[in-house]
Design a protein around this motif. Structure first.
Motif, PDB file in Angstrom:
ATOM      1  N   MET B  43       0.831  -1.287   0.084  1.00  0.00           N
ATOM      2  CA  MET B  43       0.006  -0.060  -0.003  1.00  0.00           C
ATOM      3  C   MET B  43       1.071   1.178   0.038  1.00  0.00           C
ATOM      4  O   MET B  43       1.999   1.203   0.390  1.00  0.00           O
ATOM      5  N   SER B  44       0.270   2.409  -0.522  1.00  0.00           N
ATOM      6  CA  SER B  44       0.955   3.690  -0.717  1.00  0.00           C
ATOM      7  C   SER B  44       0.445   4.913  -0.077  1.00  0.00           C
ATOM      8  O   SER B  44      -0.987   4.657   0.212  1.00  0.00           O
ATOM      9  N   ARG B  45       0.871   5.902  -0.178  1.00  0.00           N
ATOM     10  CA  ARG B  45       0.037   7.143   0.078  1.00  0.00           C
ATOM     11  C   ARG B  45      -1.055   7.212  -1.029  1.00  0.00           C
ATOM     12  O   ARG B  45      -2.122   7.654  -0.489  1.00  0.00           O
ATOM     13  N   ASP B  46      -0.965   6.759  -2.123  1.00  0.00           N
ATOM     14  CA  ASP B  46      -2.038   7.004  -2.994  1.00  0.00           C
ATOM     15  C   ASP B  46      -3.112   5.963  -3.154  1.00  0.00           C
ATOM     16  O   ASP B  46      -4.279   6.098  -3.223  1.00  0.00           O
ATOM     17  N   VAL B  47      -2.398   4.564  -2.988  1.00  0.00           N
ATOM     18  CA  VAL B  47      -3.642   3.579  -2.719  1.00  0.00           C
ATOM     19  C   VAL B  47      -3.312   2.965  -1.282  1.00  0.00           C
ATOM     20  O   VAL B  47      -2.763   2.081  -0.926  1.00  0.00           O
ATOM     21  N   SER B  48      -4.157   3.679  -0.461  1.00  0.00           N
ATOM     22  CA  SER B  48      -3.932   3.369   1.102  1.00  0.00           C
ATOM     23  C   SER B  48      -4.622   2.510   1.702  1.00  0.00           C
ATOM     24  O   SER B  48      -4.704   2.062   2.727  1.00  0.00           O
ATOM     25  N   TRP B  49      -5.585   1.788   0.805  1.00  0.00           N
ATOM     26  CA  TRP B  49      -6.277   0.439   1.043  1.00  0.00           C
ATOM     27  C   TRP B  49      -5.720  -0.630  -0.080  1.00  0.00           C
ATOM     28  O   TRP B  49      -5.631  -0.345  -0.936  1.00  0.00           O
ATOM     29  N   GLY B 335      -9.747   0.214  -8.226  1.00  0.00           N
ATOM     30  CA  GLY B 335     -10.443   1.101  -9.318  1.00  0.00           C
ATOM     31  C   GLY B 335     -10.722   2.205  -8.179  1.00  0.00           C
ATOM     32  O   GLY B 335     -10.820   3.147  -9.103  1.00  0.00           O
ATOM     33  N   GLY B 336     -11.015   2.183  -7.234  1.00  0.00           N
ATOM     34  CA  GLY B 336     -11.418   3.278  -6.300  1.00  0.00           C
ATOM     35  C   GLY B 336     -10.199   4.259  -6.121  1.00  0.00           C
ATOM     36  O   GLY B 336     -10.438   5.509  -6.197  1.00  0.00           O
ATOM     37  N   TYR B 337      -8.846   3.640  -6.263  1.00  0.00           N
ATOM     38  CA  TYR B 337      -7.721   4.526  -5.932  1.00  0.00           C
ATOM     39  C   TYR B 337      -7.245   4.838  -7.254  1.00  0.00           C
ATOM     40  O   TYR B 337      -5.989   5.517  -7.106  1.00  0.00           O
ATOM     41  N   THR B 338      -7.524   4.279  -8.538  1.00  0.00           N
ATOM     42  CA  THR B 338      -6.662   4.704  -9.539  1.00  0.00           C
ATOM     43  C   THR B 338      -7.733   5.126 -10.774  1.00  0.00           C
ATOM     44  O   THR B 338      -8.791   4.572 -10.781  1.00  0.00           O
ATOM     45  N   PRO B 339      -7.485   6.197 -11.385  1.00  0.00           N
ATOM     46  CA  PRO B 339      -6.317   7.195 -10.814  1.00  0.00           C
ATOM     47  C   PRO B 339      -6.578   8.006  -9.527  1.00  0.00           C
ATOM     48  O   PRO B 339      -7.559   7.880  -9.052  1.00  0.00           O
ATOM     49  N   THR B 340      -5.357   8.311  -9.332  1.00  0.00           N
ATOM     50  CA  THR B 340      -5.349   9.251  -7.824  1.00  0.00           C
ATOM     51  C   THR B 340      -5.994  10.361  -7.920  1.00  0.00           C
ATOM     52  O   THR B 340      -6.551  10.759  -9.260  1.00  0.00           O
ATOM     53  N   THR B 346      -0.859   5.184  -9.610  1.00  0.00           N
ATOM     54  CA  THR B 346       0.331   4.961  -8.601  1.00  0.00           C
ATOM     55  C   THR B 346       0.009   3.283  -8.463  1.00  0.00           C
ATOM     56  O   THR B 346      -1.275   2.791  -8.187  1.00  0.00           O
ATOM     57  N   VAL B 347       0.767   2.429  -8.807  1.00  0.00           N
ATOM     58  CA  VAL B 347       0.654   1.139  -8.872  1.00  0.00           C
ATOM     59  C   VAL B 347       0.627   0.509  -7.667  1.00  0.00           C
ATOM     60  O   VAL B 347       1.449   0.802  -6.529  1.00  0.00           O
TER      61      VAL B 347
END
Lengths: 128, 396, 264
Positions: B43-49, B335-340, B346-347
């Motif tokens: 997980m990352s700052r952009d894909v936080s779940w 899908g919810g987190y992409t695109p940011t 962010t992959v």
């Protein structure tokens, strides 16, 4: 009683296990910890007795008041005012974690996570 | 009654030992996460779940889906479900338990989890989700265990249980509606901001839950000599078929809205998932796998011959379960987190320890489920023995 | 005397409930021990009803070669922001990005994009009037203060990251690791954070209490960031916003950002 030959030893082992700290430390009573108070400072925001018993409550209240209600000044029971800040007020005098905080906290085996975020200059050297 | 779980064949113990070893591996991975932090995940700052919340979301559905058996049995007095109703209730117990664990392992400060109850916050959907999930867990333990215990004693369940059973039936959709509300009420997450999120969640729940029970019941028939009843399986497979078709339909409605309206921000997540976007196509194979599984499932479940054949039915149910798992799990979250929010990509890829922890949670759920199912089957079998012992009188 | 297992379990359960209840009562009693005479706000503190920032992006563009983005640096230093090399795990309170990323829904308007090409947009928490992050937080660890600041209480945050999902501006960061490993120098006046909590810009609430403007505002050599109370008709922010053209990020979401970008 069924299986008394298993149940009774079981209970005894259980009791021994859970009282192990008493037996392991029996007769090894260490001296009551003596935290080293900051030198040159005569008084804290409240009396020594009050701080000893309730510092955690006071700190908790401080946080709520400062962060949530924007009330940055604490007026103590004598009417003196202090700026609410762990970094700027408390740690200014209480700048030695080992000799002040840890002595009691290690003795009573409570490890609050204050130092995960708050620090003194001395502390910072350890992880820098 | 619990003693039934303590006596079993070698296979039973081997199965439990296998699950315990996976739980142990998961636990070791969790210890690492505990020490280092959630940084060990992908997980990352952009894909936080990520994977944890994906599994959580899917399993809430499995838990809620069990109501598709409980409801006809108690509400419409559909007797054929008599043998599998407790299986449904116990599946709900294990699934909710896994949900709670997935939330727990996802927390950055797990020791503070009870802050949710210490500072009840009615305007947070998470607070409601915590309430409905724990309520549903307690209701299902209570109903499942009491009904089974009455059966064990050879009596009908006590009348005080009736209101709790009805409450549990009403409660089941609520856990999944509330879970959908976690997503569908957020501004700026285009993929989630849709009113059909909750209906879609319900539809996928009502196929994935019963599909699992069909698989489990037919497996138990083979390994434990448990007869779920032919009619029960037939009726339940129809439920799966209808619910799954509605689920797929709702997905097509989403596609229509996004692509006919032509709004770029609504198209982007779907494009990323199914064909790739800005040169990124990490989840395309998974989404197409889900699509193919869905097609296979519909073919197998709609044609009466394949639906009635146990082998093809199980295949169809496995396809339903996996398709929903990909679609409502990782597809939904990524899908919810992409695109940011910056329309960049962010992959996200789950890491090995992350997968290890997730497997550990699944294994723990299956462990609880196996023990509960073992008790259930033993109780049902012992009843059969009594019936046979008393002879003609009670034989059907 | 024979005790049935059921009765034993019932007794055990009752004992547990009783213990929990007595602990709760004790907790309530101790709460009454607070000795304070009272609390008050600091006399020198800046007081406002809705703090806002107005960022003059033209000035940012003109000065970017010389200013060294002091606003970002000052914030990082003051708040002990760790410098994490992996961009996926980084912590950002204030940072810069281009126009298309800051305003993605305008990104298809190529004439506007061309006009605003090369401008560094300073991004940070918008301290929304109607903040979605506050709405979703299950513990009220993030909340809106009376002066409009969207605050974080790191002591209460459980790290569920629901706020990060809710924030449409990507303004929130999570501590995936212990941040201290990534700090080269520290400001002893401000705490660090611990792993597992979410953090973001707090509009320098503790500097306001000391009567100082936010660190980014103070640090900007071009005075491109204006700080003030939006509710005060005589404040500088209000005067500038009345005269010049300003836009806010993702206006259509109804969050009511308090950070404005002057674009004329």
């Amino acid at each position: 009683m069924y299986n008394a030959n298993k149940v009774i030893p079981g209970i005894i082992i259980f009791i021994l296990f859970f009282t192990a700290p008493i037996w392991l430390n029996f007769g090894r009573l260490e001296a009551i910890p003596q935290p080293e108070l900051p030198k040159g400072e005569k008084k804290c925001v409240e009396s020594k007795e009050y701080m000893r018993a309730y510092h955690m409550k006071l700190l908790d209240d401080w946080r709520k008041k400062a962060i949530r209600e924007n009330q940055y000044i604490y007026i103590n029971s004598k009417g003196e005012k202090y700026r609410i800040s762990l970094q700027k007020t408390c740690l200014k005098c209480h700048n030695n974690r080992e000799k002040f905080c840890d002595r009691c906290h290690n003795f009573v085996i409570t490890h609050p996570d204050c130092w995960h975020c708050h620090f003194t200059k001395e502390e910072a050297k350890k992880w820098q | 009654m619990i003693e039934k779980a303590l006596r079993g064949s070698k296979k039973y113990w081997l199965w439990l030992a296998f699950l315990a070893s996976i739980i142990f591996i998961g636990f070791l991975c969790y210890l690492k996460q505990w020490k280092v932090g959630l940084g060990i995940t992908g997980m990352s700052r952009d894909v936080s779940w990520g994977f944890y919340i994906a599994n959580f979301t899917f399993l809430v559905g499995v838990a809620a889906g069990a109501v598709m058996i409980v409801l006809p049995y108690y509400w419409h007095n559909y007797k054929e479900y008599g043998k599998i109703t407790v299986l449904g209730e116990f599946l709900a117990v294990a699934a909710v338990l896994m949900c709670m664990l997935f939330i727990f392992v996802d927390l950055g400060q797990p020791m503070r989890a009870l802050n949710v109850l210490r500072y009840p916050t009615p305007h947070s959907v998470f607070f409601f989700d915590a309430c409905v999930l724990s309520g549903y867990l307690l209701l299902n333990i209570l109903c499942g265990w009491t009904v089974l215990h009455s059966e064990y004693k050879g009596t009908k369940y006590p009348s005080w249980l009736k209101p709790f059973i009805y409450l549990a039936i009403l409660w089941a959709p609520s856990i999944h509606i509330v879970t959908a509300f976690i997503y569908q009420g957020l501004p700026g997450r285009h993929f989630w901001l849709t009113a059909v999120m909750a209906p879609r969640f319900l539809a996928s729940a009502f196929c994935a839950g019963p599909a699992f029970i069909i698989i489990a019941a037919l497996l138990l028939k083979r390994v434990a000599n448990f007869d779920p009843g032919k009619k029960a399986i037939e009726a339940l497979s129809k439920t799966v078929a209808y619910a799954f078709i509605i689920n797929v339909l709702l997905f097509f409605f989403e596609l229509f809205t996004s692509f006919y309206s032509g709004i770029p921000s609504h198209k982007a997540p779907i494009k990323y998932l199914f064909v790739g976007l800005h040169g990124h196509a990490e989840w395309v194979p998974f989404m197409w796998a889900a699509a193919i599984l869905a097609a296979v499932a519909i073919i197998l479940l709609v044609i009466p011959a394949t639906r009635k054949n146990e082998a093809t039915l199980v295949l169809g149910c496995i396809a339903v379960f996996l398709a929903c798992w990909i679609d409502k799990g990782i597809g939904l979250i990524v899908g919810g987190y992409t695109p940011t929010p910056f329309e960049t990509i962010t992959v996200y890829r789950p890491t090995l320890p992350e997968i290890g922890i997730a497997l550990g949670v699944w294994a723990l759920g299956f462990f609880v489920l196996s023990v509960l199912y073992k008790i259930t089957i033993e109780v049902k079998k012992s009843k059969e023995l009594v019936v046979k012992y008393n002879g003609i009188l009670f034989k059907k | 005397m024979a005790i049935k297992r059921r009765d034993f379990l019932k007794l055990g359960g009752l004992t547990l409930v009783g213990t929990a209840a007595s602990a709760a009562v004790e907790n309530l009693l101790i709460k009454g021990e607070a000795k304070a005479e009272g609390y008050t706000s600091a006399p020198e503190s800046l007081k406002g009803k809705r703090w806002a920032l107005v960022i003059d992006v033209k000035k940012c563009k003109e000065n970017q070669s010389t200013c060294g983005f002091k606003c970002i640096e000052a914030c990082n230093v003051y708040h002990n922001i760790p410098n994490i090399p992996d961009p996926k795990k980084e912590i950002k309170w204030i940072w810069k990005d281009n126009f298309e990323h800051a305003f993605p829904e305008e990104g298809t308007n190529k004439y506007l994009v061309e006009k605003l090409e090369g401008i560094p947009f300073i991004l940070l928490c918008n301290h929304c009037e109607n903040p979605p992050c506050v709405r979703v937080c299950p513990t009220r660890a993030t909340f809106k203060r009376e002066d409009g600041i969207v605050m974080m209480d790191y002591h209460r945050c459980i790290g569920c990251r629901f706020c990060m999902a809710a924030c449409p501006y990507g303004a929130r960061s999570f501590n995936w690791y212990d941040p201290r490993k990534y700090l080269s120098k520290v400001n002893p006046l401000y705490p660090t954070r611990t792993k597992g909590v979410v953090e973001k810009c707090t509009l320098c609430y503790e500097r306001l209490a000391d009567g100082k403007v936010p660190a980014c505002v103070e640090a900007c050599p071009a005075k491109a960031i204006i700080f003030g109370d939006l509710n005060d008709p005589n404040s500088e922010v209000n005067k500038v916003l009345e005269e010049r053209m300003a836009i806010r990020r993702k206006e259509e979401l109804g969050t009511g950002p308090s950070v404005f970008y002057l674009i004329d």
